[in-house]
Design an enzyme around this catalytic site. Structure first.
Site, PDB file in Angstrom:
ATOM      1  N   ASP A  21      31.025  58.618  32.332  1.00 20.93           N
ATOM      2  CA  ASP A  21      32.152  57.889  31.749  1.00 20.93           C
ATOM      3  C   ASP A  21      31.741  57.221  30.437  1.00 20.93           C
ATOM      4  O   ASP A  21      30.561  56.912  30.227  1.00 20.93           O
ATOM      5  CB  ASP A  21      32.637  56.841  32.757  1.00 20.93           C
ATOM      6  CG  ASP A  21      34.035  56.326  32.424  1.00 20.93           C
ATOM      7  OD1 ASP A  21      34.749  56.992  31.641  1.00 20.93           O
ATOM      8  OD2 ASP A  21      34.407  55.263  32.937  1.00 20.93           O
ATOM      9  N   ASN A  23      32.871  58.313  27.163  1.00 19.71           N
ATOM     10  CA  ASN A  23      32.922  59.139  25.938  1.00 19.71           C
ATOM     11  C   ASN A  23      33.953  58.610  24.944  1.00 19.71           C
ATOM     12  O   ASN A  23      33.701  58.549  23.742  1.00 19.71           O
ATOM     13  CB  ASN A  23      33.302  60.585  26.277  1.00 19.71           C
ATOM     14  CG  ASN A  23      32.251  61.290  27.103  1.00 19.71           C
ATOM     15  OD1 ASN A  23      31.153  60.783  27.269  1.00 19.71           O
ATOM     16  ND2 ASN A  23      32.595  62.461  27.614  1.00 19.71           N
ATOM     17  N   GLY A  24      35.130  58.254  25.491  1.00 11.90           N
ATOM     18  CA  GLY A  24      36.220  57.785  24.623  1.00 11.90           C
ATOM     19  C   GLY A  24      35.824  56.501  23.908  1.00 11.90           C
ATOM     20  O   GLY A  24      36.010  56.359  22.695  1.00 11.90           O
ATOM     21  N   TRP A  26      32.849  55.360  23.334  1.00  2.35           N
ATOM     22  CA  TRP A  26      31.750  55.643  22.393  1.00  2.35           C
ATOM     23  C   TRP A  26      32.331  56.075  21.051  1.00  2.35           C
ATOM     24  O   TRP A  26      31.893  55.612  19.990  1.00  2.35           O
ATOM     25  CB  TRP A  26      30.862  56.741  22.980  1.00  2.35           C
ATOM     26  CG  TRP A  26      29.638  57.074  22.193  1.00  2.35           C
ATOM     27  CD1 TRP A  26      28.396  56.527  22.346  1.00  2.35           C
ATOM     28  CD2 TRP A  26      29.522  58.042  21.139  1.00  2.35           C
ATOM     29  NE1 TRP A  26      27.508  57.095  21.460  1.00  2.35           N
ATOM     30  CE2 TRP A  26      28.175  58.018  20.703  1.00  2.35           C
ATOM     31  CE3 TRP A  26      30.418  58.915  20.518  1.00  2.35           C
ATOM     32  CZ2 TRP A  26      27.713  58.836  19.676  1.00  2.35           C
ATOM     33  CZ3 TRP A  26      29.950  59.725  19.488  1.00  2.35           C
ATOM     34  CH2 TRP A  26      28.615  59.683  19.073  1.00  2.35           C
ATOM     35  N   HIS A  38      33.359  63.193  23.536  1.00  3.84           N
ATOM     36  CA  HIS A  38      33.116  64.276  24.502  1.00  3.84           C
ATOM     37  C   HIS A  38      32.079  65.248  23.940  1.00  3.84           C
ATOM     38  O   HIS A  38      31.200  65.732  24.651  1.00  3.84           O
ATOM     39  CB  HIS A  38      34.413  65.019  24.813  1.00  3.84           C
ATOM     40  CG  HIS A  38      35.457  64.170  25.490  1.00  3.84           C
ATOM     41  ND1 HIS A  38      35.174  63.364  26.561  1.00  3.84           N
ATOM     42  CD2 HIS A  38      36.786  64.002  25.243  1.00  3.84           C
ATOM     43  CE1 HIS A  38      36.275  62.739  26.955  1.00  3.84           C
ATOM     44  NE2 HIS A  38      37.270  63.108  26.159  1.00  3.84           N
ATOM     45  N   GLU A  68      42.847  64.233  38.273  1.00  8.35           N
ATOM     46  CA  GLU A  68      43.699  63.277  37.530  1.00  8.35           C
ATOM     47  C   GLU A  68      43.611  63.486  36.014  1.00  8.35           C
ATOM     48  O   GLU A  68      44.529  63.120  35.282  1.00  8.35           O
ATOM     49  CB  GLU A  68      43.310  61.833  37.872  1.00  8.35           C
ATOM     50  CG  GLU A  68      43.667  61.396  39.299  1.00  8.35           C
ATOM     51  CD  GLU A  68      42.767  61.986  40.373  1.00  8.35           C
ATOM     52  OE1 GLU A  68      41.605  62.343  40.061  1.00  8.35           O
ATOM     53  OE2 GLU A  68      43.232  62.124  41.524  1.00  8.35           O
ATOM     54  N   LEU A 132      16.958  74.373  39.791  1.00  7.35           N
ATOM     55  CA  LEU A 132      18.031  73.374  39.916  1.00  7.35           C
ATOM     56  C   LEU A 132      19.392  74.022  40.200  1.00  7.35           C
ATOM     57  O   LEU A 132      19.762  75.012  39.572  1.00  7.35           O
ATOM     58  CB  LEU A 132      18.122  72.591  38.595  1.00  7.35           C
ATOM     59  CG  LEU A 132      19.245  71.565  38.479  1.00  7.35           C
ATOM     60  CD1 LEU A 132      18.959  70.351  39.351  1.00  7.35           C
ATOM     61  CD2 LEU A 132      19.432  71.129  37.022  1.00  7.35           C
ATOM     62  N   ARG A 189      26.834  55.994  37.622  1.00  6.42           N
ATOM     63  CA  ARG A 189      28.064  55.946  36.838  1.00  6.42           C
ATOM     64  C   ARG A 189      27.744  55.274  35.508  1.00  6.42           C
ATOM     65  O   ARG A 189      27.261  54.139  35.484  1.00  6.42           O
ATOM     66  CB  ARG A 189      29.171  55.164  37.560  1.00  6.42           C
ATOM     67  CG  ARG A 189      30.433  55.114  36.694  1.00  6.42           C
ATOM     68  CD  ARG A 189      31.657  54.610  37.398  1.00  6.42           C
ATOM     69  NE  ARG A 189      32.792  54.801  36.509  1.00  6.42           N
ATOM     70  CZ  ARG A 189      33.988  55.246  36.850  1.00  6.42           C
ATOM     71  NH1 ARG A 189      34.237  55.525  38.104  1.00  6.42           N
ATOM     72  NH2 ARG A 189      34.949  55.402  35.961  1.00  6.42           N
ATOM     73  N   LEU A 196      34.825  54.488  42.046  1.00  7.76           N
ATOM     74  CA  LEU A 196      34.354  55.806  42.495  1.00  7.76           C
ATOM     75  C   LEU A 196      35.229  56.939  41.963  1.00  7.76           C
ATOM     76  O   LEU A 196      34.812  58.100  41.980  1.00  7.76           O
ATOM     77  CB  LEU A 196      34.294  55.856  44.021  1.00  7.76           C
ATOM     78  CG  LEU A 196      33.244  54.909  44.636  1.00  7.76           C
ATOM     79  CD1 LEU A 196      33.347  54.908  46.152  1.00  7.76           C
ATOM     80  CD2 LEU A 196      31.838  55.302  44.200  1.00  7.76           C
ATOM     81  N   GLU A 208      22.591  55.797  47.110  1.00 10.39           N
ATOM     82  CA  GLU A 208      22.311  54.597  46.330  1.00 10.39           C
ATOM     83  C   GLU A 208      23.141  54.702  45.048  1.00 10.39           C
ATOM     84  O   GLU A 208      23.271  55.800  44.488  1.00 10.39           O
ATOM     85  CB  GLU A 208      20.816  54.532  45.980  1.00 10.39           C
ATOM     86  CG  GLU A 208      19.917  54.401  47.190  1.00 10.39           C
ATOM     87  CD  GLU A 208      20.162  53.110  47.971  1.00 10.39           C
ATOM     88  OE1 GLU A 208      20.413  52.078  47.334  1.00 10.39           O
ATOM     89  OE2 GLU A 208      20.112  53.156  49.218  1.00 10.39           O
TER      90      GLU A 208
HETATM   91  C1  FPP Z   1      35.013  60.341  30.818  1.00  7.23           C
HETATM   92  O1  FPP Z   1      34.990  59.613  29.615  1.00  7.23           O
HETATM   93  C2  FPP Z   1      34.586  61.695  30.584  1.00  7.23           C
HETATM   94  C3  FPP Z   1      35.343  62.802  30.810  1.00  7.23           C
HETATM   95  C4  FPP Z   1      36.706  62.727  31.338  1.00  7.23           C
HETATM   96  C5  FPP Z   1      34.863  64.155  30.480  1.00  7.23           C
HETATM   97  C6  FPP Z   1      33.388  64.386  30.601  1.00  7.23           C
HETATM   98  C7  FPP Z   1      33.105  65.572  29.785  1.00  7.23           C
HETATM   99  C8  FPP Z   1      31.968  65.814  29.081  1.00  7.23           C
HETATM  100  C9  FPP Z   1      30.776  64.945  29.172  1.00  7.23           C
HETATM  101  C10 FPP Z   1      31.866  66.966  28.157  1.00  7.23           C
HETATM  102  C11 FPP Z   1      32.140  68.310  28.746  1.00  7.23           C
HETATM  103  C12 FPP Z   1      31.321  68.599  29.928  1.00  7.23           C
HETATM  104  C13 FPP Z   1      30.534  69.695  30.082  1.00  7.23           C
HETATM  105  C14 FPP Z   1      29.863  69.891  31.396  1.00  7.23           C
HETATM  106  C15 FPP Z   1      30.287  70.658  29.029  1.00  7.23           C
HETATM  107  P1  FPP Z   1      36.314  58.912  29.124  1.00  7.23           P
HETATM  108  O2  FPP Z   1      36.965  59.814  28.141  1.00  7.23           O
HETATM  109  O3  FPP Z   1      37.148  58.514  30.287  1.00  7.23           O
HETATM  110  O4  FPP Z   1      35.723  57.643  28.416  1.00  7.23           O
HETATM  111  P2  FPP Z   1      36.405  56.214  28.281  1.00  7.23           P
HETATM  112  O5  FPP Z   1      36.408  55.602  29.649  1.00  7.23           O
HETATM  113  O6  FPP Z   1      35.481  55.494  27.356  1.00  7.23           O
HETATM  114  O7  FPP Z   1      37.767  56.438  27.708  1.00  7.23           O
END
Ligand code: FPP
Length: 250
Positions: A21, A23-24, A26, A38, A68, A132, A189, A196, A208
């Site tokens: 979690d 990415n957005g 960041w 992403h 979702e 793996l 996480r 979760l 854990e």
């Molecule tokens: C949550 O961050 C992340 C996702 C919904 C997507 C995760 C995807 C990747 C890491 C890239 C693609 C994956 C692969 C395996 C190539 P968010 O967007 O909810 O972040 P935020 O909570 O900051 O908005």
């Protein structure tokens, strides 16, 4: 962070699951569109897969797209599917070289056909690999996984003469996407939220949990090693007292 994390090689978690979690956020912190987060997150995926293989982790499960997440703006969904397709195409040779076998947990049929085709090809071409196991949770939701399992067990009772009294933990586990795999020892996480999010609810009963503030695109090797080092300090009791757990070390 200094390159100083020392791990006990005899206590590496066999199965690590990660909710990737942040990415957005960041991207937003850098004034960039969410998709840039992403994109950077894919680099973290590459690094964590590599390190997991080197450490001898048996199973790594990454929550890449939830049931979702289809509700996100179509442009973001499309971009995520595109990133996934690129990742699978560009990473195939590397996965083979590193003996990684790819699997998918989730509603594969919901994935757009042009991405699904690539996904199935990579799963097929890495299926014989013995290192793996990399589970990508895609269009995954724990509740829908459980519904699928319950429906299949009910069908077996009605059509195949399964005695309902035979339904136990083992049989339920055997009807989940994770069948045959050990439950996660460690759930990480990133992004600091204590939730979760419908992820592996059955399987993480005794995992854990490590919630880190670090956002996924910043979560790299040293952060991962630190999570594992923290795991190695925990006493896993599985419902027993501390003394019992110490004596039996299950
Ligand atoms: C949550 O961050 C992340 C996702 C919904 C997507 C995760 C995807 C990747 C890491 C890239 C693609 C994956 C692969 C395996 C190539 P968010 O967007 O909810 O972040 P935020 O909570 O900051 O908005």
């Amino acid at each position: 962070m200094a390159e100083s994390v020392k791990l006990n090689p005899d206590n590496i978690p066999a199965h690590i699951a990660i909710i990737m979690d942040g990415n957005g956020r960041w991207a937003q912190q850098r004034g960039k569109p969410r998709i840039m987060g992403h994109r950077s997150g894919v680099e973290s995926v590459q690094e964590i897969v590599q390190v997991s293989g080197e450490l001898g982790v048996k199973v790594l499960t990454l929550y890449a797209f939830s049931t979702e997440n289809w509700k996100r703006p179509p442009i973001e969904v499309q971009a995520l599917m595109g990133l996934l397709k690129n990742y699978l195409q560009s990473e195939l040779a590397n996965l083979i070289k590193n003996d990684v076998s790819l699997r998918c947990l989730g509603q594969k049929d919901k994935i757009p056909p042009e991405v699904r085709q690539v996904l199935e090809k990579v799963i097929e071409q890495t299926s014989g690999n013995k290192g793996l196991i990399l589970n990508l949770a895609l269009s995954y939701g724990s509740r829908s996984e459980m519904i699928m399992a319950v429906q299949e067990l009910a069908r077996k009772c009605v059509e195949d003469g399964l005695d309902y009294r035979q339904i136990d933990e083992e049989l339920i586990s055997a009807h989940l996407y994770t069948r045959g795999l050990p439950d996660p020892d460690l759930l990480i996480r990133t992004g600091g939220e204590f939730r979760l999010s419908n992820f592996l609810l059955w399987q993480i009963s005794y995992s854990e949990i490590d919630v880190t503030e670090t956002l996924w695109p910043d979560f790299r090797k040293e952060n991962f090693l630190k999570s594992i080092a923290d795991f190695q300090q925990r006493q896993r009791r599985f419902g027993k007292t501390g003394e019992q757990a110490q004596a039996t070390k299950r």
